[in-house]
Every structure is written in C-alpha cells, then in structure tokens.
Design a protein around this motif. Structure first.
Motif, PDB file in Angstrom:
ATOM      1  N   UNK A  44       0.830  -1.210   0.000  1.00  0.00           N
ATOM      2  CA  UNK A  44       0.000   0.000   0.000  1.00  0.00           C
ATOM      3  C   UNK A  44       0.861   1.255   0.000  1.00  0.00           C
ATOM      4  N   UNK A  45       1.996   1.210   0.711  1.00  0.00           N
ATOM      5  CA  UNK A  45       2.917   2.349   0.704  1.00  0.00           C
ATOM      6  C   UNK A  45       3.504   2.572  -0.690  1.00  0.00           C
ATOM      7  N   UNK A  46       3.893   1.481  -1.347  1.00  0.00           N
ATOM      8  CA  UNK A  46       4.456   1.574  -2.705  1.00  0.00           C
ATOM      9  C   UNK A  46       3.426   2.209  -3.636  1.00  0.00           C
ATOM     10  N   UNK A  47       2.187   1.752  -3.553  1.00  0.00           N
ATOM     11  CA  UNK A  47       1.126   2.285  -4.412  1.00  0.00           C
ATOM     12  C   UNK A  47       0.856   3.750  -4.087  1.00  0.00           C
ATOM     13  N   UNK A  48       0.849   4.087  -2.809  1.00  0.00           N
ATOM     14  CA  UNK A  48       0.625   5.471  -2.399  1.00  0.00           C
ATOM     15  C   UNK A  48       1.717   6.388  -2.957  1.00  0.00           C
ATOM     16  N   UNK A  49       2.962   5.964  -2.865  1.00  0.00           N
ATOM     17  CA  UNK A  49       4.076   6.772  -3.383  1.00  0.00           C
ATOM     18  C   UNK A  49       3.955   6.935  -4.895  1.00  0.00           C
ATOM     19  N   UNK A  50       3.602   5.862  -5.600  1.00  0.00           N
ATOM     20  CA  UNK A  50       3.410   5.946  -7.050  1.00  0.00           C
ATOM     21  C   UNK A  50       2.327   6.987  -7.375  1.00  0.00           C
ATOM     22  N   UNK A  51       1.189   6.905  -6.703  1.00  0.00           N
ATOM     23  CA  UNK A  51       0.102   7.850  -6.960  1.00  0.00           C
ATOM     24  C   UNK A  51       0.517   9.284  -6.625  1.00  0.00           C
ATOM     25  N   UNK A  52       1.286   9.456  -5.551  1.00  0.00           N
ATOM     26  CA  UNK A  52       1.774  10.789  -5.192  1.00  0.00           C
ATOM     27  C   UNK A  52       2.726  11.329  -6.259  1.00  0.00           C
ATOM     28  N   UNK A  53       3.568  10.452  -6.803  1.00  0.00           N
ATOM     29  CA  UNK A  53       4.475  10.875  -7.878  1.00  0.00           C
ATOM     30  C   UNK A  53       3.689  11.317  -9.114  1.00  0.00           C
ATOM     31  N   UNK A  54       2.672  10.545  -9.475  1.00  0.00           N
ATOM     32  CA  UNK A  54       1.836  10.922 -10.621  1.00  0.00           C
ATOM     33  C   UNK A  54       1.134  12.241 -10.335  1.00  0.00           C
ATOM     34  N   UNK A  55       0.588  12.386  -9.136  1.00  0.00           N
ATOM     35  CA  UNK A  55      -0.101  13.618  -8.767  1.00  0.00           C
ATOM     36  C   UNK A  55       0.842  14.817  -8.846  1.00  0.00           C
ATOM     37  N   UNK A  56       2.032  14.670  -8.304  1.00  0.00           N
ATOM     38  CA  UNK A  56       3.011  15.759  -8.271  1.00  0.00           C
ATOM     39  C   UNK A  56       3.435  16.174  -9.683  1.00  0.00           C
ATOM     40  N   UNK A  57       3.639  15.210 -10.555  1.00  0.00           N
ATOM     41  CA  UNK A  57       4.171  15.498 -11.891  1.00  0.00           C
ATOM     42  C   UNK A  57       3.095  15.707 -12.957  1.00  0.00           C
ATOM     43  N   UNK A  58       1.895  15.153 -12.734  1.00  0.00           N
ATOM     44  CA  UNK A  58       0.906  15.133 -13.812  1.00  0.00           C
ATOM     45  C   UNK A  58      -0.468  15.654 -13.428  1.00  0.00           C
ATOM     46  N   UNK A  59      -0.744  15.838 -12.143  1.00  0.00           N
ATOM     47  CA  UNK A  59      -2.024  16.382 -11.720  1.00  0.00           C
ATOM     48  C   UNK A  59      -3.056  15.318 -11.369  1.00  0.00           C
ATOM     49  N   UNK A  60      -4.181  15.801 -10.846  1.00  0.00           N
ATOM     50  CA  UNK A  60      -5.205  14.896 -10.321  1.00  0.00           C
ATOM     51  C   UNK A  60      -5.933  14.097 -11.399  1.00  0.00           C
ATOM     52  N   UNK A  61      -6.143  14.668 -12.574  1.00  0.00           N
ATOM     53  CA  UNK A  61      -6.860  13.945 -13.638  1.00  0.00           C
ATOM     54  C   UNK A  61      -6.081  12.706 -14.076  1.00  0.00           C
ATOM     55  N   UNK A  62      -4.776  12.837 -14.251  1.00  0.00           N
ATOM     56  CA  UNK A  62      -3.982  11.686 -14.684  1.00  0.00           C
ATOM     57  C   UNK A  62      -3.716  10.726 -13.533  1.00  0.00           C
ATOM     58  N   UNK A  63      -3.809  11.209 -12.299  1.00  0.00           N
ATOM     59  CA  UNK A  63      -3.745  10.307 -11.151  1.00  0.00           C
ATOM     60  C   UNK A  63      -4.971   9.400 -11.160  1.00  0.00           C
ATOM     61  N   UNK A  64      -6.129   9.980 -11.426  1.00  0.00           N
ATOM     62  CA  UNK A  64      -7.348   9.189 -11.553  1.00  0.00           C
ATOM     63  C   UNK A  64      -7.212   8.173 -12.681  1.00  0.00           C
ATOM     64  N   UNK A  65      -6.677   8.600 -13.821  1.00  0.00           N
ATOM     65  CA  UNK A  65      -6.502   7.697 -14.967  1.00  0.00           C
ATOM     66  C   UNK A  65      -5.602   6.517 -14.602  1.00  0.00           C
ATOM     67  N   UNK A  66      -4.513   6.777 -13.906  1.00  0.00           N
ATOM     68  CA  UNK A  66      -3.608   5.696 -13.500  1.00  0.00           C
ATOM     69  C   UNK A  66      -4.288   4.747 -12.519  1.00  0.00           C
ATOM     70  N   UNK A  67      -5.021   5.302 -11.576  1.00  0.00           N
ATOM     71  CA  UNK A  67      -5.737   4.459 -10.605  1.00  0.00           C
ATOM     72  C   UNK A  67      -6.740   3.569 -11.329  1.00  0.00           C
ATOM     73  N   UNK A  68      -7.481   4.133 -12.266  1.00  0.00           N
ATOM     74  CA  UNK A  68      -8.491   3.369 -13.007  1.00  0.00           C
ATOM     75  C   UNK A  68      -7.849   2.335 -13.927  1.00  0.00           C
ATOM     76  N   UNK A  69      -6.701   2.654 -14.479  1.00  0.00           N
ATOM     77  CA  UNK A  69      -6.043   1.766 -15.445  1.00  0.00           C
ATOM     78  C   UNK A  69      -5.314   0.607 -14.782  1.00  0.00           C
ATOM     79  N   UNK A  70      -4.722   0.847 -13.618  1.00  0.00           N
ATOM     80  CA  UNK A  70      -3.818  -0.146 -13.045  1.00  0.00           C
ATOM     81  C   UNK A  70      -4.312  -0.788 -11.751  1.00  0.00           C
ATOM     82  N   UNK A  71      -4.732   0.021 -10.825  1.00  0.00           N
ATOM     83  CA  UNK A  71      -5.038  -0.515  -9.509  1.00  0.00           C
ATOM     84  C   UNK A  71      -3.755  -0.851  -8.761  1.00  0.00           C
ATOM     85  N   UNK A  72      -3.909  -1.147  -7.510  1.00  0.00           N
ATOM     86  CA  UNK A  72      -2.771  -1.387  -6.620  1.00  0.00           C
ATOM     87  C   UNK A  72      -1.945  -2.605  -7.036  1.00  0.00           C
ATOM     88  N   UNK A  73      -2.590  -3.707  -7.350  1.00  0.00           N
ATOM     89  CA  UNK A  73      -1.861  -4.949  -7.623  1.00  0.00           C
ATOM     90  C   UNK A  73      -0.922  -4.833  -8.820  1.00  0.00           C
TER      91      UNK A  73
END
Length: 187
Positions: free
Chosen positions: A106-135
């Motif tokens: 969960x920490x690894x996934x959280x850091x990944x999402x934070x990196x996407x958020x920091x570099x790409x914004x909330x819309x692309x963070x949502x896209x990554x979450x929808x496309x990949x999921x934690x696993x």
C-alpha cells in the motif's frame, strides 16, 4: 540579432525585441503581448512534448501498462465515465492516498500515486488508478514504476481530457497543493 528570436509588434513600434524595452507601448498593448507570449510558450511546450513522444516507445517492461493507460483514456474520453471495475479501483486509490499506510504494498502504491499527482495532476492520477489498480503497480519493479511515471509525464497532452478533469473532481482526487497531500507525502 541572434536567431532564432521573437520580435514584438505594436501600433507604434514595429519589430522590437523584449530586451529593447517597452517605451511607447501602452498598458493594454503590454497585456496583449503578455497573453500572446503565454500562448506561444504553451504552444512551444506542446510541440516539444509531441516531438519527443514520436520517437520514444515505452520500455518493454511497461508496454502493456501503457497500452492499458491509452485504452482507459480513450474510453473515458468517449463515454465520460468509468466502468464498474475502474470505479472500484479509483475509490480504493483515493482511500490509499488519503490515509496513512503501514503495509509495504500500500505504501508503494501510495508513493506511485503521489508521484503521478506531483508530476501530472489529479486527472492523470485518476486515470492511472483506473487503469492499473494497486496490484498491477506493486507487481512492477521500481525501475518500471519510475518509467511509467515518466511515460505519463511525457504523454500528458495525449492522455488528458475534460472528462478526466471532471471525474477527478467527482472522485475527490487530492490536489497536489492540498495539506493532506503535503502531510502524507512527507510521512
């Protein structure tokens, strides 16, 4: 005159450079020049991004993930919504992003999402979450996760859409500048 360069033109001044100063330029002309300069910068950045993306195929380790990302982006662009599976993945991601995590995956996934958020914004963070999921994200090695962040960052323009922006608000994806994001990214 050093080339390439940008020349400015106003009603009373023809073909001057910014380093020549703005004597004789009215306030409204200055505002117009500023707006046009901002538009030019955005246009140049988009062209550079486009040219860099043409020659750059995703690394083999993330090729399937990149294809999934493009497929989800296209679906959201057309339908303006997430399917049931993607909806669950995004709700799970928001939970992980907004709470302190103690389990490694969960920490690894959280850091990944934070990196996407920091570099790409909330819309692309949502896209990554929808496309990949934690696993899918925790199954990637660190180098491939970094490559995936880089891929999303380099393809922001082609992946983004107004529908993603709306969905990011609806699902309450944290903003990069939110106090919650700042607190969790430094935890």
């Amino acid at each position: 005159m050093e080339l390439p360069c940008i020349t400015l033109h106003t009603e009373d001044r023809d073909g001057f450079l910014n380093r020549d100063g703005y004597q004789g330029v009215t306030d409204s002309e200055l505002e117009t020049l500023l707006q046009q300069s901002r538009e030019a910068v955005l246009s140049l950045e988009a062209e550079i991004e486009k040219r860099q993306n043409i020659s750059r195929d995703p690394p083999l380790g993330i090729k399937e993930s990149c294809e999934k990302l493009q497929k989800t982006a296209s679906s959201v662009r057309i339908l303006g919504r997430l399917d049931v599976r993607d909806d669950k993945l995004v709700k799970s991601a928001v939970e992980i992003m907004t709470t302190t995590q103690t389990i490694r995956g969960s920490k690894v996934y959280q850091v990944f999402l934070q990196d996407i958020l920091r570099h790409c914004g909330s819309a692309l963070t949502l896209l990554c979450a929808a496309s990949f999921g934690k696993q899918r994200i925790i199954a990637l090695n660190g180098q491939d996760r970094t490559a995936l962040v880089h891929y999303v960052k380099c393809n922001k323009t082609s992946l983004s859409s107004p529908a993603l922006d709306c969905l990011a608000g609806e699902y309450a994806i944290p903003a990069e500048n939110s106090t919650l994001f700042t607190r969790l990214s430094h935890a």
